[in-house]
Write a protein that holds these residues in place. Structure first.
Motif, PDB file in Angstrom:
ATOM      1  N   GLU A 140      30.807 -35.585   6.052  1.00 12.22           N
ATOM      2  CA  GLU A 140      29.476 -35.470   5.471  1.00 12.22           C
ATOM      3  C   GLU A 140      29.558 -34.943   4.039  1.00 12.22           C
ATOM      4  OE1 GLU A 140      30.573 -31.613   7.248  1.00 12.22           O
ATOM      5  OE2 GLU A 140      30.526 -33.619   8.099  1.00 12.22           O
ATOM      6  N   THR A 141      28.497 -35.149   3.283  1.00  7.79           N
ATOM      7  CA  THR A 141      28.405 -34.655   1.909  1.00  7.79           C
ATOM      8  C   THR A 141      27.777 -33.274   1.916  1.00  7.79           C
ATOM      9  OG1 THR A 141      28.276 -36.856   0.942  1.00  7.79           O
ATOM     10  CG2 THR A 141      27.266 -35.071  -0.317  1.00  7.79           C
ATOM     11  N   LEU A 167      26.945 -33.252  -5.533  1.00  5.53           N
ATOM     12  CA  LEU A 167      27.207 -33.751  -4.186  1.00  5.53           C
ATOM     13  C   LEU A 167      28.717 -33.727  -3.996  1.00  5.53           C
ATOM     14  CD1 LEU A 167      24.848 -36.888  -4.096  1.00  5.53           C
ATOM     15  CD2 LEU A 167      24.310 -34.493  -3.558  1.00  5.53           C
ATOM     16  N   LEU A 168      29.191 -32.896  -3.079  1.00  6.83           N
ATOM     17  CA  LEU A 168      30.616 -32.819  -2.749  1.00  6.83           C
ATOM     18  C   LEU A 168      30.847 -33.733  -1.556  1.00  6.83           C
ATOM     19  CD1 LEU A 168      31.109 -28.969  -3.052  1.00  6.83           C
ATOM     20  CD2 LEU A 168      31.707 -30.722  -4.720  1.00  6.83           C
ATOM     21  N   ARG A 169      31.534 -34.824  -1.811  1.00  2.00           N
ATOM     22  CA  ARG A 169      31.675 -35.864  -0.797  1.00  2.00           C
ATOM     23  C   ARG A 169      33.070 -35.916  -0.209  1.00  2.00           C
ATOM     24  NH1 ARG A 169      29.606 -40.026  -5.059  1.00  2.00           N
ATOM     25  NH2 ARG A 169      27.790 -40.764  -3.991  1.00  2.00           N
ATOM     26  N   ALA A 170      33.136 -36.531   0.955  1.00  2.00           N
ATOM     27  CA  ALA A 170      34.422 -36.729   1.620  1.00  2.00           C
ATOM     28  C   ALA A 170      35.230 -37.759   0.827  1.00  2.00           C
ATOM     29  CB  ALA A 170      34.205 -37.204   3.049  1.00  2.00           C
ATOM     30  N   LYS A 171      36.531 -37.582   0.819  1.00  2.00           N
ATOM     31  CA  LYS A 171      37.413 -38.533   0.136  1.00  2.00           C
ATOM     32  C   LYS A 171      37.303 -39.887   0.822  1.00  2.00           C
ATOM     33  CE  LYS A 171      40.453 -35.121  -1.672  1.00  2.00           C
ATOM     34  NZ  LYS A 171      41.729 -34.673  -2.018  1.00  2.00           N
ATOM     35  N   PRO A 172      37.352 -40.953   0.111  1.00  2.00           N
ATOM     36  CA  PRO A 172      37.854 -41.120  -1.240  1.00  2.00           C
ATOM     37  C   PRO A 172      36.768 -41.001  -2.324  1.00  2.00           C
ATOM     38  CG  PRO A 172      37.524 -43.275  -0.306  1.00  2.00           C
ATOM     39  CD  PRO A 172      37.153 -42.259   0.757  1.00  2.00           C
TER      40      PRO A 172
END
Length: 143
Positions: free
Chosen positions: A46-47, A70-75
């Motif tokens: 999740e972000t 927004l801190l998002r999951a890689k990639p």
């Protein structure tokens, strides 16, 4: 002894930032929202949202800016965007439009939040000649 400065202004700022974080979490695209909260992102994918209100006293600098990340999951990369208003003064619609613009620009699109998808002259500092596929940018990219 260090004094506590919990003034009405600080409370207003804190409450505004908290409200903006709640809006952002609600407005996230389904694929970035936690399954637990009605989204499609599995746990750990999740972000996460960060929001800060910053003040600048330097000449030429806006006096206040709301910085949203927004801190998002890689990639996927983190995505940061701003509104030059205090958190307590910004509306949900402004937050939604700013996030949509940032996501569209990240994807290579050119959405500036216009309901009809068209642009008026001078709307956002870009040339929007319908005949130019690159929207007036020589290299096809935004500055």
């Amino acid at each position: 002894m260090i004094g506590r400065t919990d003034s009405a202004a600080e409370k207003k700022k804190r409450d505004g930032v908290k409200r903006v974080v709640e809006w952002l979490e609600d407005l996230l695209p389904e694929e970035e929202k936690d399954e637990e909260f009605g989204g499609k992102a599995p746990a750990g994918q999740e972000t996460n949202v960060i929001c800060n209100q910053l003040e600048c006293k330097e000449p030429g600098c806006p006096p206040v800016e709301l910085v949203m990340t927004l801190l998002r999951a890689k990639p996927k990369q983190k995505l940061m965007f701003k509104i030059f208003k205090a958190a307590s003064e910004v509306t949900r619609e402004e937050v939604d439009a700013a996030m949509k613009r940032a996501i569209a620009e990240e994807a290579g699109g050119h959405d500036h939040g216009h309901a009809d998808g068209k642009h008026a002259d001078g709307c956002c500092g870009h040339d929007h000649d319908e005949e130019k596929a690159e929207h007036g940018h020589a290299d096809g990219k935004h500055a």
